[in-house]
Design a protein around this motif. Structure first.
Motif, short mmCIF file in Angstrom:
data_model
loop_
_atom_site.label_atom_id
_atom_site.label_comp_id
_atom_site.label_asym_id
_atom_site.label_seq_id
_atom_site.Cartn_x
_atom_site.Cartn_y
_atom_site.Cartn_z
N GLY A 61 6.87 4.23 -1.38
CA GLY A 61 5.94 4.59 -2.44
C GLY A 61 6.08 3.69 -3.66
O GLY A 61 5.07 3.25 -4.24
N ASP A 62 7.32 3.39 -4.04
CA ASP A 62 7.54 2.49 -5.17
C ASP A 62 7.04 1.08 -4.84
O ASP A 62 6.48 0.39 -5.71
CB ASP A 62 9.03 2.44 -5.52
CG ASP A 62 9.52 3.74 -6.14
OD1 ASP A 62 8.67 4.59 -6.49
OD2 ASP A 62 10.75 3.90 -6.28
N THR A 108 6.04 6.11 6.98
CA THR A 108 4.86 5.60 6.27
C THR A 108 3.78 6.67 6.09
O THR A 108 2.88 6.49 5.27
CB THR A 108 4.24 4.40 7.01
OG1 THR A 108 3.73 4.82 8.29
CG2 THR A 108 5.25 3.28 7.21
N ILE A 109 3.89 7.76 6.83
CA ILE A 109 2.88 8.83 6.71
C ILE A 109 2.92 9.40 5.29
O ILE A 109 3.98 9.74 4.77
CB ILE A 109 3.13 9.94 7.75
CG1 ILE A 109 2.99 9.39 9.17
CG2 ILE A 109 2.18 11.11 7.53
CD1 ILE A 109 3.41 10.36 10.25
N GLY A 110 1.77 9.46 4.67
CA GLY A 110 1.70 9.94 3.30
C GLY A 110 1.86 8.84 2.28
O GLY A 110 1.79 9.08 1.07
N THR A 111 2.08 7.60 2.73
CA THR A 111 2.12 6.44 1.86
C THR A 111 0.91 5.56 2.18
O THR A 111 0.24 5.77 3.19
CB THR A 111 3.40 5.61 2.06
OG1 THR A 111 3.28 4.81 3.25
CG2 THR A 111 4.63 6.51 2.17
N THR A 136 1.11 -3.30 6.21
CA THR A 136 -0.05 -3.56 5.35
C THR A 136 -0.55 -2.23 4.81
O THR A 136 -0.24 -1.16 5.36
CB THR A 136 -1.17 -4.27 6.10
OG1 THR A 136 -1.52 -3.52 7.27
CG2 THR A 136 -0.73 -5.67 6.53
N LYS A 137 -1.36 -2.29 3.76
CA LYS A 137 -1.90 -1.08 3.18
C LYS A 137 -3.16 -0.64 3.92
O LYS A 137 -3.97 -1.48 4.32
CB LYS A 137 -2.17 -1.27 1.69
CG LYS A 137 -0.89 -1.35 0.87
CD LYS A 137 -1.17 -1.39 -0.62
CE LYS A 137 0.15 -1.32 -1.40
NZ LYS A 137 -0.07 -1.40 -2.87
N GLN A 138 -3.29 0.67 4.11
CA GLN A 138 -4.41 1.22 4.84
C GLN A 138 -5.68 1.20 4.00
O GLN A 138 -5.63 1.35 2.79
CB GLN A 138 -4.10 2.65 5.27
CG GLN A 138 -2.82 2.78 6.08
CD GLN A 138 -2.49 4.21 6.40
OE1 GLN A 138 -3.33 4.96 6.92
NE2 GLN A 138 -1.28 4.63 6.09
#
Length: 239
Positions: free
Chosen positions: A139-140, A208-211, A237-239
């Motif tokens: 998250g950070d 990674t779930i929830g991020t 990578t970012k969703q």
């Protein structure tokens, strides 16, 4: 007497002043830390790795700056370490932006959207104290990186039988989990105990779930190599 045996041993090696080994200790079991091999080799060009890296880039747990020295000639590169002595050594070696910072407290050091990519090679991401700690780190990391950012992480793979042979390995009954526990000794000084929380690729995916992150590509060892490995590489990578 050095208060940071790990950092001081590496700096003494760099200065040509090291007269004794840096020792990793797990109870009665010891090994000599391979300083020259692990930290002072030349960066080897890697098309797969470099395909995920763009600037500005954050090198987390940069050691003596081997990778940062290469990337800083292409784009802005920030190298961080928790050891003041390692930061001093990076600067002496020519790393232009070397800072003392903990990769597990990124929000304290960097603003939102600061980096386009980041990487942590050397399994240091597994110094997260727990899976909750790993989720907090992710998250950070999402906070300090742009919406199109990519990250490369590296860790030991406890789901593989051959990983049990690594130094200071501890089994865990939880599937896909294990530990490593040891400390460093140098010049009469004893470093803090390092507790690595080893997690599998499946555990990484679950974290990674929830991020904003998704595991875009992952492999055991290098994706372009057929050699057996007890570590994984993952590009996020970012969703």
């Amino acid at each position: 007497m050095p208060s940071d045996p790990f950092g001081h041993a590496i700096r003494d090696h760099y200065l040509g002043e090291r007269d004794e080994p840096l020792i990793d200790r797990d109870g009665d079991e010891t090994r000599e830390h391979a300083i020259e091999e692990w930290y002072f080799g030349e960066y080897q060009r890697d098309e797969w790795f470099e395909s995920w890296i763009d600037g500005p880039v954050l090198d987390m747990g940069a050691g003596v700056g081997r990778d940062s020295l290469y990337f800083q000639d292409q784009f802005e590169t920030v190298a961080i370490e928790v050891s003041d002595t390692l930061v001093e050594t990076m600067r002496d070696r020519g790393v232009r932006d070397a800072r003392r910072a903990d990769m597990f407290s990124l929000r304290e050091h960097f603003e939102r959207d600061r980096f386009r990519s980041a990487f942590a090679l050397g399994t240091q991401v597994q110094l997260a104290e727990s899976m909750d700690g790993l989720r907090t780190f992710l998250g950070d990391l999402a906070y300090v990186t742009t919406a199109d950012a990519s990250v490369v992480l590296h860790g030991y793979a406890p789901e593989l039988e051959r990983t049990k042979d690594i130094f200071a390995y501890r089994e865990d009954p939880t599937p896909g989990m294990a530990y490593r526990v040891f400390h460093c000794e140098y010049d009469g000084a004893i470093g803090r105990t390092l507790v690595f929380r080893l997690f599998s690729l499946d555990r990484l995916r679950a974290a990674t779930i929830g991020t904003p992150w998704d595991v875009a590509e992952a492999s055991y060892g290098h994706p372009d190599s057929d050699d057996e490995s007890n570590t994984w590489l993952a590009a996020l990578t970012k969703q």
